[in-house]
Design an enzyme around this catalytic site. Structure first.
Site, short mmCIF file in Angstrom:
data_model
loop_
_atom_site.label_atom_id
_atom_site.label_comp_id
_atom_site.label_asym_id
_atom_site.label_seq_id
_atom_site.Cartn_x
_atom_site.Cartn_y
_atom_site.Cartn_z
N ASN A 7 -47.95 -21.40 9.59
CA ASN A 7 -47.71 -20.66 9.65
C ASN A 7 -46.21 -21.55 10.30
OD1 ASN A 7 -45.40 -18.43 11.03
ND2 ASN A 7 -47.21 -17.91 12.91
N TRP A 8 -45.33 -21.63 9.11
CA TRP A 8 -43.88 -21.86 8.54
C TRP A 8 -42.60 -21.28 9.71
CZ3 TRP A 8 -43.89 -23.91 2.89
CH2 TRP A 8 -44.74 -24.75 2.84
N LYS A 9 -43.20 -20.15 10.10
CA LYS A 9 -42.77 -19.13 10.81
C LYS A 9 -40.55 -18.74 10.51
CE LYS A 9 -44.61 -20.26 15.23
NZ LYS A 9 -44.89 -19.91 16.54
N HIS A 93 -49.38 -11.22 15.02
CA HIS A 93 -49.26 -12.65 15.37
C HIS A 93 -48.44 -12.54 16.86
CE1 HIS A 93 -47.11 -16.30 16.71
NE2 HIS A 93 -48.29 -17.05 15.39
N GLU A 164 -55.67 -17.70 19.41
CA GLU A 164 -53.98 -18.12 19.74
C GLU A 164 -53.97 -17.40 21.68
OE1 GLU A 164 -52.01 -19.32 16.07
OE2 GLU A 164 -51.52 -17.37 16.87
N GLY A 170 -46.61 -22.80 20.83
CA GLY A 170 -45.45 -23.33 21.38
C GLY A 170 -44.78 -24.29 22.78
N SER A 206 -50.07 -24.71 19.70
CA SER A 206 -49.75 -26.88 19.56
C SER A 206 -51.31 -27.45 19.37
CB SER A 206 -49.99 -26.28 21.65
OG SER A 206 -48.94 -25.76 22.18
#
Ligand code: PEP
Length: 245
Positions: A7-9, A93, A164, A170, A206
């Site tokens: 997921n490159w956000k 998400h 998640e 993160g 993470s």
């Protein structure tokens, strides 16, 4: 089948996204035993699909609006992503839930619209730190699953879930593999209340090149949804290569 989803956000601009996709293409980092997919920003999706079209690497939307067409300024529909070659789309998400106020009802509407458009939803669920600290992890997961799956009609292979924990995304504070396995076993048993179809469940939060194999060596975890470590050529490359070994 194991899954590695990146997921490159909103981390990568146009040039950086294209460079990373070119790296995946030239290194031939696809393999029949692994389903590899990237979730770039909408702006570069068509270019990334072009770069990857001769590989087995798939793309997905980070989010899509649930109306299919109409007066919805700023939205991009699931059908539009499907039209340009996407395979997947994330639904719910934690950043969408917590920064943009998406509810379980919104997530369900998205899941249905993705399925109608022919995209495979990746339904993201997870407890907050507050849930965890007040012993409400199972309650939260069960509720998110019920709202997403009760009465949902789908074929096997069309729907995936990403577990998640919000506190692990993160933060560098990944969920211990044994704990992730315990939650994922619970998630699978809850999904089984609503569907007999096998639904792969990925772990996200993470994951990096140092810990990825500890998740892939555990049977219940079907793969990983990776954020920041999927946005750098070196770490994403190392993650994929170590899983492919
Ligand atoms: C994510 O955004 O889905 C995620 C897991 O992020 P990170 O890997 O950066 O924790």
């Amino acid at each position: 089948m194991k899954y590695i989803f990146g997921n490159w956000k909103m981390y990568l601009n146009f040039e950086e996204s294209v460079n990373l996709a070119n790296f995946l293409f030239t290194e031939k980092l696809d393999d029949s035993g692994i389903e590899l997919a990237v979730f770039p920003t909408a702006l570069v999706m068509k270019d990334i699909n072009n770069i990857l079209k001769s590989t087995s690497i798939k793309t997905g939307a980070q989010d899509a609006g649930h109306p299919s067409k109409g007066a919805y300024t700023g939205m991009i529909s699931a059908e539009m992503y499907k039209e340009i070659g996407c395979e997947y789309a994330l639904a719910g998400h934690s950043e969408r839930r917590h920064l943009f106020g998406e509810t379980n009802k919104d997530v369900r509407a998205k899941v249905e619209s993705y399925l109608d458009a022919g995209l495979k939803p990746v339904i993201c669920i997870g407890e907050t730190k507050k849930d965890r600290d007040s012993d409400k992890t199972r309650y939260r997961l069960a509720k998110q699953i019920m709202r997403a799956f009760e009465g949902l009609s789908f074929d096997e292979g069309q729907v995936l879930v990403a577990y998640e924990p919000v506190w692990a995304i993160g933060t560098g504070n990944a969920c211990l593999p044994a704990d992730a396995t315990d939650r994922i076993d619970f998630i699978k048993s809850e999904i089984a209340k609503y569907s007999q179809n096998f639904v792969p469940v990925l772990y996200g939060g993470s994951v990096d090149e140092d810990n990825v194999l500890s998740y892939f060596s555990l049977g219940s975890i079907d793969g990983a949804l990776i954020g920041s470590a999927s946005t750098k050529i070196s770490s994403f490359g190392n993650i994929i290569k170590s899983v492919l070994k």
